[in-house]
Design an enzyme around this catalytic site. Structure first.
Site, PDB file in Angstrom:
ATOM      1  N   ARG A  51     -10.622   4.860  -6.038  1.00 23.42           N
ATOM      2  CA  ARG A  51      -9.906   5.127  -7.283  1.00 23.42           C
ATOM      3  C   ARG A  51      -9.493   3.849  -8.007  1.00 23.42           C
ATOM      4  O   ARG A  51      -9.242   3.870  -9.207  1.00 23.42           O
ATOM      5  CB  ARG A  51      -8.710   6.053  -7.040  1.00 23.42           C
ATOM      6  CG  ARG A  51      -9.171   7.454  -6.617  1.00 23.42           C
ATOM      7  CD  ARG A  51      -8.063   8.428  -6.366  1.00 23.42           C
ATOM      8  NE  ARG A  51      -7.061   7.885  -5.479  1.00 23.42           N
ATOM      9  CZ  ARG A  51      -5.800   8.277  -5.459  1.00 23.42           C
ATOM     10  NH1 ARG A  51      -5.376   9.197  -6.274  1.00 23.42           N
ATOM     11  NH2 ARG A  51      -4.961   7.740  -4.607  1.00 23.42           N
TER      12      ARG A  51
ATOM     13  N   GLU B 137      -1.060   3.795   9.046  1.00 24.52           N
ATOM     14  CA  GLU B 137      -0.001   4.514   9.766  1.00 24.52           C
ATOM     15  C   GLU B 137      -0.572   5.273  10.957  1.00 24.52           C
ATOM     16  O   GLU B 137       0.095   5.479  11.957  1.00 24.52           O
ATOM     17  CB  GLU B 137       0.671   5.533   8.836  1.00 24.52           C
ATOM     18  CG  GLU B 137       1.249   4.956   7.571  1.00 24.52           C
ATOM     19  CD  GLU B 137       1.568   6.046   6.571  1.00 24.52           C
ATOM     20  OE1 GLU B 137       2.257   7.010   6.939  1.00 24.52           O
ATOM     21  OE2 GLU B 137       1.106   5.929   5.428  1.00 24.52           O
TER      22      GLU B 137
END
Length: 170
Positions: free
Chosen positions: A58, A95
């Site tokens: 993106r 994460e």
């Protein structure tokens, strides 16, 4: 024009507890997209920039428009195995695991003044890995530029050695 009204929240995507900031409505509205591109360009404050680096995928949307507006070259940074020529690779921590980014080994020349662009600054790991690749090739990062910064995730702390600019902050 309020570009924020063209950012859609998608709850529990890509996993439960995460609210995804979807820029698809912005991209589908020509006036909003043009306004956004001009505002992102304004954030560069007319710095001399030779290359605009966009992070897959993106980040590519506005990075190419920024490159055009700055009369600079565009350089893609992609996930491993997507670029067709010899690359440098930079792993980074997520994460929930590990990932890596790659850049063509000849994409940045020593002394190039670089604008790094991505759509969202979240935890900062992806942008930090991209900065490392740019600097390994001899580029000088003039600015890290984002459409959206999620301040509560503190990604800017990983980029504290760079000028960071964002259009929208949550």
């Amino acid at each position: 024009m309020d570009i924020e009204k063209y950012i859609r929240d998608i709850p529990d995507f890509p996993k439960k507890g995460v609210t995804f900031k979807d820029i698809t409505p912005l991209l589908s509205h020509p006036e909003a997209m043009e306004t956004c591109a001009q505002e992102l360009l304004r954030l560069t404050e007319s710095e001399k920039i030779n290359k605009v680096v966009g992070i897959e995928s993106r980040g590519f949307f506005f990075a190419t428009l920024l490159a055009q507006g700055l009369a600079a070259g565009f350089v893609p940074i992609r996930k491993p195995g997507k670029l067709p020529y010899a690359t440098l690779k930079q792993p980074y921590t997520l994460e929930y695991g590990m990932d890596a980014l790659e850049i063509h080994e000849d994409a940045i020349q020593k002394g190039d003044r670089v604008l790094l662009h991505d759509d969202v600054l979240a935890t900062g790991g992806t942008a930090q890995a991209a900065c490392r690749l740019i600097e390994q090739l001899g580029g000088e990062i003039v600015q890290c530029n984002f459409l959206i910064e999620l301040e509560f995730l503190k990604g800017a702390q990983k980029l504290r050695n760079y000028e960071i600019r964002s259009l929208l902050t949550y």
